[in-house]
Design a protein around this motif. Structure first.
Motif, PDB file in Angstrom:
ATOM      1  N   GLY A   6       0.813  -1.207   0.000  1.00 26.31           N
ATOM      2  CA  GLY A   6       0.000   0.000   0.000  1.00 26.31           C
ATOM      3  C   GLY A   6       0.849   1.261   0.000  1.00 26.31           C
ATOM      4  O   GLY A   6       0.514   2.253  -0.652  1.00 26.31           O
ATOM      5  N   ARG A   7       1.967   1.211   0.702  1.00 25.14           N
ATOM      6  CA  ARG A   7       2.857   2.376   0.725  1.00 25.14           C
ATOM      7  C   ARG A   7       3.556   2.573  -0.612  1.00 25.14           C
ATOM      8  O   ARG A   7       3.753   3.699  -1.051  1.00 25.14           O
ATOM      9  N   SER A   8       3.939   1.475  -1.260  1.00 26.49           N
ATOM     10  CA  SER A   8       4.555   1.605  -2.586  1.00 26.49           C
ATOM     11  C   SER A   8       3.569   2.235  -3.563  1.00 26.49           C
ATOM     12  O   SER A   8       3.929   3.107  -4.355  1.00 26.49           O
ATOM     13  N   ARG A   9       2.336   1.798  -3.495  1.00 23.21           N
ATOM     14  CA  ARG A   9       1.303   2.372  -4.357  1.00 23.21           C
ATOM     15  C   ARG A   9       1.080   3.841  -4.008  1.00 23.21           C
ATOM     16  O   ARG A   9       0.878   4.674  -4.893  1.00 23.21           O
ATOM     17  N   ALA A  10       1.111   4.174  -2.721  1.00 23.72           N
ATOM     18  CA  ALA A  10       0.950   5.573  -2.303  1.00 23.72           C
ATOM     19  C   ALA A  10       2.056   6.436  -2.894  1.00 23.72           C
ATOM     20  O   ALA A  10       1.803   7.559  -3.351  1.00 23.72           O
ATOM     21  N   ARG A  11       3.279   5.913  -2.911  1.00 18.16           N
ATOM     22  CA  ARG A  11       4.397   6.657  -3.507  1.00 18.16           C
ATOM     23  C   ARG A  11       4.170   6.869  -4.999  1.00 18.16           C
ATOM     24  O   ARG A  11       4.489   7.928  -5.529  1.00 18.16           O
ATOM     25  N   GLU A  12       3.648   5.854  -5.691  1.00 17.36           N
ATOM     26  CA  GLU A  12       3.371   5.996  -7.119  1.00 17.36           C
ATOM     27  C   GLU A  12       2.343   7.091  -7.380  1.00 17.36           C
ATOM     28  O   GLU A  12       2.521   7.922  -8.270  1.00 17.36           O
ATOM     29  N   PHE A  13       1.261   7.086  -6.608  1.00 16.07           N
ATOM     30  CA  PHE A  13       0.236   8.113  -6.790  1.00 16.07           C
ATOM     31  C   PHE A  13       0.765   9.489  -6.387  1.00 16.07           C
ATOM     32  O   PHE A  13       0.456  10.490  -7.042  1.00 16.07           O
ATOM     33  N   ALA A  14       1.566   9.545  -5.339  1.00 11.58           N
ATOM     34  CA  ALA A  14       2.170  10.817  -4.938  1.00 11.58           C
ATOM     35  C   ALA A  14       3.099  11.325  -6.032  1.00 11.58           C
ATOM     36  O   ALA A  14       3.122  12.531  -6.318  1.00 11.58           O
ATOM     37  N   LEU A  15       3.853  10.427  -6.651  1.00 11.49           N
ATOM     38  CA  LEU A  15       4.738  10.818  -7.751  1.00 11.49           C
ATOM     39  C   LEU A  15       3.933  11.431  -8.892  1.00 11.49           C
ATOM     40  O   LEU A  15       4.297  12.484  -9.422  1.00 11.49           O
ATOM     41  N   GLN A  16       2.842  10.789  -9.270  1.00 12.31           N
ATOM     42  CA  GLN A  16       2.000  11.325 -10.340  1.00 12.31           C
ATOM     43  C   GLN A  16       1.445  12.701  -9.960  1.00 12.31           C
ATOM     44  O   GLN A  16       1.412  13.622 -10.785  1.00 12.31           O
ATOM     45  N   ALA A  17       1.018  12.832  -8.721  1.00 16.64           N
ATOM     46  CA  ALA A  17       0.456  14.100  -8.251  1.00 16.64           C
ATOM     47  C   ALA A  17       1.532  15.189  -8.206  1.00 16.64           C
ATOM     48  O   ALA A  17       1.286  16.327  -8.632  1.00 16.64           O
TER      49      ALA A  17
END
Length: 176
Positions: A32-43
């Motif tokens: 879940g944290r890895s996915r959060a980093r991916e979405f944060a990167l996109q944002a």
């Protein structure tokens, strides 16, 4: 066909390493944290390139497919924390660059923001995990050798921002 063999035989199982053919982690093997980093990167990319406000980006990003599998609290901390501390993050990153920050790819810039922010504010995440996660983000979303640049900068920052943790970790490494 003999009587003791089934009519259809399954092919041998493929090994499941959790990696794609390019070496990136498969979506199913991401935390879940890895996915959060991916979405944060996109944002953060949207913030850097489009100069969009964090609140508008946040609303858009939460509607993306797969966001429900991300650690929303970690995503919030990364997006809003990096945007709020952008000047400080750039101030920490800049001395380790070999060019002007404006010449850095927005993907690598955002990845370095994430890593620097996590080094400072996410003490529950070991420095090596922060470094590895950021390298993986740069491999998956950045330019060909962008991950090497990110590694060099964040490795230098780890020694500065998490000096005691890095020293203790390296002291415990077996010598070759």
């Amino acid at each position: 066909m003999s009587d003791n063999q089934p009519a259809s035989k399954r092919p041998p199982r493929q090994s499941r390493t959790g990696l794609t053919s390019t070496g990136a982690r498969k979506a199913a093997s991401k935390s879940g944290r890895s996915r959060a980093r991916e979405f944060a990167l996109q944002a953060l990319y949207q913030h850097l390139v489009g100069k969009n406000e964090a609140s508008a980006i946040d609303v858009f990003t939460r509607d993306l497919a797969g966001f429900n599998k991300a650690d929303a609290a970690h995503y919030d901390a990364l997006l809003h924390g990096c945007v709020a501390a952008a000047e400080e993050l750039d101030r920490l990153i800049t001395p380790l660059l070999d060019r002007k920050i404006a010449e850095i790819s927005p993907i690598e810039h955002a990845v370095m923001w994430i890593g620097t922010y996590e080094f400072q504010h996410c003490m529950d995440v070991p420095w090596r995990v922060v470094l590895n996660e950021c390298i993986e983000l740069a491999k998956e979303f950045g330019g060909t050798d962008g991950h090497k640049y990110v590694n060099g900068v964040l490795n230098g920052l780890a020694q500065q921002l998490r000096a005691a943790e890095v020293a203790a970790d390296r002291a415990n490494q077996p010598r070759a």
